[in-house]
Design a protein around this motif. Structure first.
Motif: not given
Length: 413
Positions: A345-356
């Motif tokens: 879920p963290l990966t999905r969140w930071w992808d959505a916020h362009d924080l990868g």
């Protein structure tokens, strides 16, 4: 029943439910894929069948973007029983074995700790640790791909962790390295710490396995040791997202060419040496399980390509730290375990916020931290006395401060 007994019973019931929930859910997660066809285990089966039909092991035809067979030829001998049943059944049997191995690894982690001291406390910790380990993205990645890393980790832990008979120490590491080369990092530690007998045993077993494979499959053995072993692209591209080795981190930040190779050798070598030093500290404290985990983490950062299913050592490091008696290691361990547990879920969140660009390196930073800082070396339950080289493993363990009644003396408080 007293209130304290009710609390203990409630915690124990909760821990059992957590463990059972993850055992069942992880098995169902793996079984949701046809592992014997789609997963890496399907590659093992396909390549071995290709070999049996007269083809070359390392020419197994690829389809659907999958990679070919990448392990040494001896592994094809060990894995041949996978072809005895139909692929679907084989995949589910292998999945069951891997789940049981994961449970066994956690059990060994807890019994090697000095805390908690009560039987009930240990049972609670085992249940919660099983849930945390099976719930981590690294272990789930291993299960859904049908990989061999959990089994190899168990071999290394049994050997380096001193659970296997002393006279055979090094043999299981040699066997694991003959199946997949990454355990060879342990040889460097044996040499650096002058564990010559274990090194000789490990090299002997490895050489015997290689010789057996050469007799059975001379052409494939020659192909692997002279050619395929250098084809790192067979494992995957170093710049892919979750490659958390030094090579992967350098590639993602744009380092290229000879500079990348030089930095990989320098940084990777430095991290491995620091991991060796910390593993030796744990060994001298009698904490051989922590030594095994540190060497596993060293293998991850040193290899050119380390996918999430190779990184099962990270949640194990977190569990070891949580079970220390000091609060700072516990806090660090909790951070590692929670991050591994909520990784998806963290990966999905930071992808959505362009924080990868930032979060994609957190796992690598944790591996670096474990290698550099160690696992808070301290006395463990299992004390094996002197080693073959004369080093006293229990030298760092302080004298017992418990009275015959089991209470700590005032000086220990």
């Amino acid at each position: 029943m007293t209130r304290s007994n009710l609390v203990r019973a409630g915690l124990l019931a909760l821990a059992v439910l957590v463990a059972l929930r993850h055992v069942v859910s992880d098995w169902r997660l793996g079984a949701s894929r046809d592992l014997g066809v789609e997963g890496d285990i399907g590659i093992y089966i396909g390549a071995i069948n290709h070999l049996r039909s007269g083809g070359a092991l390392y020419d197994f035809p690829l389809d659907g973007g999958r990679y070919g067979f990448t392990y040494p030829p001896f592994s094809a001998i060990v894995l041949r029983p996978l072809t005895w049943l139909d692929p679907i059944t084989t995949g589910r049997v292998w999945l069951t074995v891997c789940v049981l191995v994961a449970v066994a690894v956690v059990g060994l982690a807890v019994v090697s700790r000095s805390w908690p001291t009560s039987v009930a406390g240990r049972l609670v910790v085992v249940g919660l640790a099983i849930g945390a380990f099976l719930g981590s993205v690294q272990v789930q990645s291993d299960l859904i791909t049908g990989q061999v890393n959990l089994v190899l980790a168990l071999l290394i832990i049994l050997d380096v962790g001193r659970f296997a008979p002393e006279r055979f120490r090094g043999a299981l590491v040699g066997l694991a390295a003959a199946i997949k080369l990454t355990p060879l990092v342990v040889w460097g530690w044996y040499a650096a710490t002058r564990q010559w007998r274990a090194l000789a045993m490990s090299v002997g077993v490895f050489a015997g396995c290689v010789l057996l494979a050469w007799v059975v499959m001379p052409g494939d053995s020659r192909r692997f040791w002279t050619d395929a072993i250098f084809e790192t692209e067979r494992v995957g591209d170093a710049d892919l997202r979750f490659n958390n080795s030094v090579m992967g981190a350098l590639t993602r930040i744009g380092v290229d060419g000879s500079a990348k190779t030089v930095l990989w050798l320098l940084l990777g070598g430095a991290l491995v040496l620091l991991a060796f030093w910390n593993a030796q500290r744990s060994r001298r404290a009698g904490d051989h399980f922590a030594s095994a985990v540190l060497l596993g983490c060293a293998a991850v950062v040193a290899t050119p390509v380390a996918w999430p299913h190779h990184q099962i050592w990270l949640p194990l490091a977190g569990i070891v730290l949580i079970l220390r008696e000091r609060w700072m290691p516990r806090l660090a361990g909790a951070g590692i375990v929670v991050f591994a547990y909520v990784h998806v879920p963290l990966t999905r969140w930071w992808d959505a916020h362009d924080l990868g660009w930032f979060f994609n390196h957190v796992d690598f930073a944790m591996f670096v931290g474990v290698c550099v800082l160690g696992l808070a070396a301290g006395p463990a339950v299992r004390q094996d006395g002197s080693e073959e080289d004369g080093a006293e493993v229990s030298a760092a363990r302080p004298p017992s401060t418990r009275s015959p009644s089991g209470r700590r003396s005032p000086s220990a408080r």
